[in-house]
Each structure stands twice: as structure tokens, then as C-alpha cells.
Design a protein around this motif. Structure first.
Motif, PDB file in Angstrom:
ATOM      1  N   ARG A 247       5.966 -10.415  -9.338  1.00  0.00           N
ATOM      2  CA  ARG A 247       5.591 -10.307  -7.923  1.00  0.00           C
ATOM      3  C   ARG A 247       6.615 -11.010  -7.037  1.00  0.00           C
ATOM      4  O   ARG A 247       6.970 -10.513  -5.974  1.00  0.00           O
ATOM      5  N   LEU A 248       7.076 -12.165  -7.489  1.00  0.00           N
ATOM      6  CA  LEU A 248       8.106 -12.886  -6.735  1.00  0.00           C
ATOM      7  C   LEU A 248       9.377 -12.043  -6.657  1.00  0.00           C
ATOM      8  O   LEU A 248      10.005 -11.955  -5.597  1.00  0.00           O
ATOM      9  N   ASP A 249       9.731 -11.404  -7.768  1.00  0.00           N
ATOM     10  CA  ASP A 249      10.898 -10.509  -7.787  1.00  0.00           C
ATOM     11  C   ASP A 249      10.680  -9.302  -6.877  1.00  0.00           C
ATOM     12  O   ASP A 249      11.603  -8.848  -6.190  1.00  0.00           O
ATOM     13  N   TYR A 250       9.472  -8.777  -6.864  1.00  0.00           N
ATOM     14  CA  TYR A 250       9.126  -7.621  -6.030  1.00  0.00           C
ATOM     15  C   TYR A 250       9.352  -7.953  -4.560  1.00  0.00           C
ATOM     16  O   TYR A 250       9.929  -7.154  -3.816  1.00  0.00           O
ATOM     17  N   ILE A 251       8.895  -9.136  -4.151  1.00  0.00           N
ATOM     18  CA  ILE A 251       9.091  -9.576  -2.763  1.00  0.00           C
ATOM     19  C   ILE A 251      10.581  -9.656  -2.446  1.00  0.00           C
ATOM     20  O   ILE A 251      11.036  -9.142  -1.421  1.00  0.00           O
ATOM     21  N   GLU A 252      11.327 -10.283  -3.337  1.00  0.00           N
ATOM     22  CA  GLU A 252      12.766 -10.432  -3.115  1.00  0.00           C
ATOM     23  C   GLU A 252      13.459  -9.073  -3.023  1.00  0.00           C
ATOM     24  O   GLU A 252      14.269  -8.836  -2.128  1.00  0.00           O
ATOM     25  N   ASN A 253      13.132  -8.170  -3.933  1.00  0.00           N
ATOM     26  CA  ASN A 253      13.743  -6.841  -3.915  1.00  0.00           C
ATOM     27  C   ASN A 253      13.371  -6.061  -2.661  1.00  0.00           C
ATOM     28  O   ASN A 253      14.218  -5.369  -2.089  1.00  0.00           O
ATOM     29  N   ALA A 254      12.125  -6.155  -2.249  1.00  0.00           N
ATOM     30  CA  ALA A 254      11.695  -5.447  -1.043  1.00  0.00           C
ATOM     31  C   ALA A 254      12.498  -5.916   0.165  1.00  0.00           C
ATOM     32  O   ALA A 254      12.979  -5.101   0.961  1.00  0.00           O
ATOM     33  N   ILE A 255      12.687  -7.212   0.285  1.00  0.00           N
ATOM     34  CA  ILE A 255      13.380  -7.777   1.441  1.00  0.00           C
ATOM     35  C   ILE A 255      14.886  -7.523   1.381  1.00  0.00           C
ATOM     36  O   ILE A 255      15.508  -7.218   2.393  1.00  0.00           O
ATOM     37  N   HIS A 256      15.471  -7.625   0.224  1.00  0.00           N
ATOM     38  CA  HIS A 256      16.920  -7.529   0.128  1.00  0.00           C
ATOM     39  C   HIS A 256      17.442  -6.115  -0.134  1.00  0.00           C
ATOM     40  O   HIS A 256      18.597  -5.831   0.186  1.00  0.00           O
TER      41      HIS A 256
ATOM     42  N   VAL B 215       0.830  -1.206   0.000  1.00  0.00           N
ATOM     43  CA  VAL B 215       0.000   0.000   0.000  1.00  0.00           C
ATOM     44  C   VAL B 215       0.865   1.257   0.000  1.00  0.00           C
ATOM     45  O   VAL B 215       0.615   2.204  -0.753  1.00  0.00           O
ATOM     46  N   LYS B 216       1.901   1.260   0.826  1.00  0.00           N
ATOM     47  CA  LYS B 216       2.781   2.429   0.905  1.00  0.00           C
ATOM     48  C   LYS B 216       3.544   2.668  -0.391  1.00  0.00           C
ATOM     49  O   LYS B 216       4.019   3.772  -0.636  1.00  0.00           O
ATOM     50  N   HIS B 217       3.629   1.640  -1.206  1.00  0.00           N
ATOM     51  CA  HIS B 217       4.313   1.774  -2.498  1.00  0.00           C
ATOM     52  C   HIS B 217       3.308   1.781  -3.653  1.00  0.00           C
ATOM     53  O   HIS B 217       3.542   1.213  -4.713  1.00  0.00           O
ATOM     54  N   LYS B 218       2.174   2.405  -3.404  1.00  0.00           N
ATOM     55  CA  LYS B 218       1.156   2.718  -4.422  1.00  0.00           C
ATOM     56  C   LYS B 218       0.512   1.508  -5.084  1.00  0.00           C
ATOM     57  O   LYS B 218       0.051   1.584  -6.215  1.00  0.00           O
ATOM     58  N   ASN B 219       0.492   0.373  -4.407  1.00  0.00           N
ATOM     59  CA  ASN B 219      -0.181  -0.832  -4.896  1.00  0.00           C
ATOM     60  C   ASN B 219       0.350  -1.343  -6.238  1.00  0.00           C
ATOM     61  O   ASN B 219      -0.335  -2.102  -6.919  1.00  0.00           O
ATOM     62  N   SER B 220       1.536  -0.950  -6.629  1.00  0.00           N
ATOM     63  CA  SER B 220       2.072  -1.390  -7.927  1.00  0.00           C
ATOM     64  C   SER B 220       2.256  -2.909  -7.979  1.00  0.00           C
ATOM     65  O   SER B 220       2.232  -3.501  -9.066  1.00  0.00           O
ATOM     66  N   PHE B 221       2.388  -3.538  -6.832  1.00  0.00           N
ATOM     67  CA  PHE B 221       2.521  -4.995  -6.750  1.00  0.00           C
ATOM     68  C   PHE B 221       1.371  -5.690  -7.472  1.00  0.00           C
ATOM     69  O   PHE B 221       1.569  -6.692  -8.156  1.00  0.00           O
ATOM     70  N   TYR B 222       0.165  -5.152  -7.339  1.00  0.00           N
ATOM     71  CA  TYR B 222      -1.034  -5.792  -7.897  1.00  0.00           C
ATOM     72  C   TYR B 222      -1.092  -5.737  -9.420  1.00  0.00           C
ATOM     73  O   TYR B 222      -1.856  -6.458 -10.036  1.00  0.00           O
ATOM     74  N   GLU B 223      -0.302  -4.887 -10.030  1.00  0.00           N
ATOM     75  CA  GLU B 223      -0.288  -4.762 -11.489  1.00  0.00           C
ATOM     76  C   GLU B 223       0.709  -5.722 -12.140  1.00  0.00           C
ATOM     77  O   GLU B 223       0.787  -5.793 -13.360  1.00  0.00           O
ATOM     78  N   LEU B 224       1.461  -6.457 -11.337  1.00  0.00           N
ATOM     79  CA  LEU B 224       2.528  -7.324 -11.843  1.00  0.00           C
ATOM     80  C   LEU B 224       2.051  -8.747 -12.066  1.00  0.00           C
ATOM     81  O   LEU B 224       1.115  -9.208 -11.401  1.00  0.00           O
ATOM     82  N   ASN B 225       2.721  -9.450 -12.976  1.00  0.00           N
ATOM     83  CA  ASN B 225       2.428 -10.876 -13.145  1.00  0.00           C
ATOM     84  C   ASN B 225       3.131 -11.651 -12.025  1.00  0.00           C
ATOM     85  O   ASN B 225       3.876 -11.071 -11.230  1.00  0.00           O
TER      86      ASN B 225
ATOM     87  N   ARG C 167       3.310 -17.918   0.166  1.00  0.00           N
ATOM     88  CA  ARG C 167       1.945 -17.517   0.534  1.00  0.00           C
ATOM     89  C   ARG C 167       1.443 -16.395  -0.378  1.00  0.00           C
ATOM     90  O   ARG C 167       0.551 -15.640  -0.015  1.00  0.00           O
ATOM     91  N   ILE C 168       2.008 -16.319  -1.570  1.00  0.00           N
ATOM     92  CA  ILE C 168       1.729 -15.193  -2.467  1.00  0.00           C
ATOM     93  C   ILE C 168       0.242 -15.086  -2.827  1.00  0.00           C
ATOM     94  O   ILE C 168      -0.278 -13.992  -3.026  1.00  0.00           O
ATOM     95  N   GLN C 169      -0.449 -16.213  -2.860  1.00  0.00           N
ATOM     96  CA  GLN C 169      -1.880 -16.149  -3.189  1.00  0.00           C
ATOM     97  C   GLN C 169      -2.669 -15.374  -2.129  1.00  0.00           C
ATOM     98  O   GLN C 169      -3.715 -14.822  -2.414  1.00  0.00           O
ATOM     99  N   LEU C 170      -2.124 -15.291  -0.908  1.00  0.00           N
ATOM    100  CA  LEU C 170      -2.788 -14.523   0.145  1.00  0.00           C
ATOM    101  C   LEU C 170      -2.541 -13.020  -0.008  1.00  0.00           C
ATOM    102  O   LEU C 170      -3.096 -12.227   0.738  1.00  0.00           O
ATOM    103  N   LEU C 171      -1.738 -12.649  -0.978  1.00  0.00           N
ATOM    104  CA  LEU C 171      -1.460 -11.246  -1.229  1.00  0.00           C
ATOM    105  C   LEU C 171      -2.291 -10.673  -2.367  1.00  0.00           C
ATOM    106  O   LEU C 171      -2.079  -9.541  -2.794  1.00  0.00           O
ATOM    107  N   GLU C 172      -3.244 -11.442  -2.862  1.00  0.00           N
ATOM    108  CA  GLU C 172      -4.138 -10.915  -3.902  1.00  0.00           C
ATOM    109  C   GLU C 172      -4.924  -9.733  -3.333  1.00  0.00           C
ATOM    110  O   GLU C 172      -5.274  -9.713  -2.148  1.00  0.00           O
ATOM    111  N   ARG C 173      -5.201  -8.772  -4.169  1.00  0.00           N
ATOM    112  CA  ARG C 173      -5.874  -7.547  -3.739  1.00  0.00           C
ATOM    113  C   ARG C 173      -7.201  -7.843  -3.011  1.00  0.00           C
ATOM    114  O   ARG C 173      -7.495  -7.248  -1.996  1.00  0.00           O
ATOM    115  N   GLU C 174      -7.963  -8.787  -3.516  1.00  0.00           N
ATOM    116  CA  GLU C 174      -9.273  -9.107  -2.924  1.00  0.00           C
ATOM    117  C   GLU C 174      -9.120  -9.647  -1.497  1.00  0.00           C
ATOM    118  O   GLU C 174      -9.973  -9.434  -0.653  1.00  0.00           O
ATOM    119  N   LEU C 175      -8.045 -10.377  -1.247  1.00  0.00           N
ATOM    120  CA  LEU C 175      -7.827 -10.967   0.076  1.00  0.00           C
ATOM    121  C   LEU C 175      -7.172  -9.995   1.037  1.00  0.00           C
ATOM    122  O   LEU C 175      -7.255 -10.172   2.238  1.00  0.00           O
TER     123      LEU C 175
END
Length: 135
Positions: free
Chosen positions: A69-78, A55-65, A125-133
Motif C-alpha cells: 500500500r505504501l508503494d501504491y501511494i508512492e507510485n500513484a504520486i510519482h 475507487v477509479k482503479h478498481k479498489n485494488s489498493f484494499y487487497e494489498l498488505n 495517514r494510511i490507517q484512514l484509507l481502510e475500506r471501512e473508513l
């Protein structure tokens, strides 16, 4: 052990696959005895913290395939030091004093293990990160 240390250790779930043997390095033992159970205990909080990060990063995660998204998680953490430090705090705050003393002896290597566990947990647990959930 003091009362707090006993309580934090007793709260942790047991992870059958997180074995410890004499042949393992001290870092691997720490990973399986301490880091994995704490990450499991804190997984819902970590998931919610990551949702807030999205959310703090403008929800751009939800626009990714999925791959992005897997890369986004890795980049955020590292690469996001503030976020990484927040995750470390969530886990280190659950250490007993003895565990913390072991941790500071080799914190750099243990931080790498810690962040890899968190990354794998979020990616698994990436499926739990869908916008609807998420809302």
C-alpha cells in the motif's frame, strides 16, 4: 498583497516544526513557509482525492498488505501524471501571487518537494484509507 492573497495566507495552519532560518536554501524556506502549511490545510481534501483514485482503479489498493500500500501511494504520486497534476493544482491553487512567482522560478525542484510532502502525508495517514473508513 491583495485581499485574496491575505486570506489564503491567513487560512493556513502554523506548523511549529516547519522552521525557517538564514542557513536554509530558498527551496527549503519555500517548502516550510508555503508547501507544508498548504498541504496541512488541504490534507482532508487530498485524502478524499486519493480515496477516489483508489475507487477509479478498481479498489485494488484494499487487497494489498501494508508495504504494498505504501508503494501504491508512492507510485500513484510519482508515476500517474494526471493524478500528480491534480495534486499540484490542489496545492498551487492556494498560493498567493508572490508565492506563485517564486514557485515558477524553480518549479521542477519545488514540485519534487511538494509531491514528497503529499506522499509522506498520505503514507502517515494510511490507517484512514481502510475500506471501512473510506465509505
Amino acid at each position: 498583497m491583495n485581499l485574496r492573497d491575505l486570506q489564503v495566507v491567513e487560512m493556513r495552519p502554523e506548523i511549529a516544526s516547519a522552521k525557517v532560518s538564514e542557513k536554509m536554501s530558498s527551496d527549503e524556506c519555500f517548502q516550510n513557509q508555503t508547501l507544508r502549511p498548504i498541504t496541512k490545510l488541504q490534507e482532508d481534501l487530498i485524502l478524499e482525492v486519493f480515496r477516489n483514485y483508489i475507487v477509479k482503479h478498481k479498489n485494488s489498493f484494499y487487497e494489498l498488505n501494508l508495504e504494498k500500500r505504501l508503494d501504491y501511494i508512492e507510485n500513484a504520486i510519482h508515476k500517474d501524471i494526471k493524478f500528480r497534476n491534480s495534486l499540484k493544482g490542489i496545492i498551487i491553487g492556494q498560493f498567493s501571487l508572490e508565492e506563485y512567482r517564486k514557485y515558477i522560478l524553480n518549479s521542477s525542484a519545488l514540485n519534487k518537494r511538494m509531491m514528497n510532502i503529499v506522499k509522506q502525508n498520505l503514507q502517515g495517514r494510511i490507517q484512514l484509507l481502510e475500506r471501512e473508513l473510506a465509505y
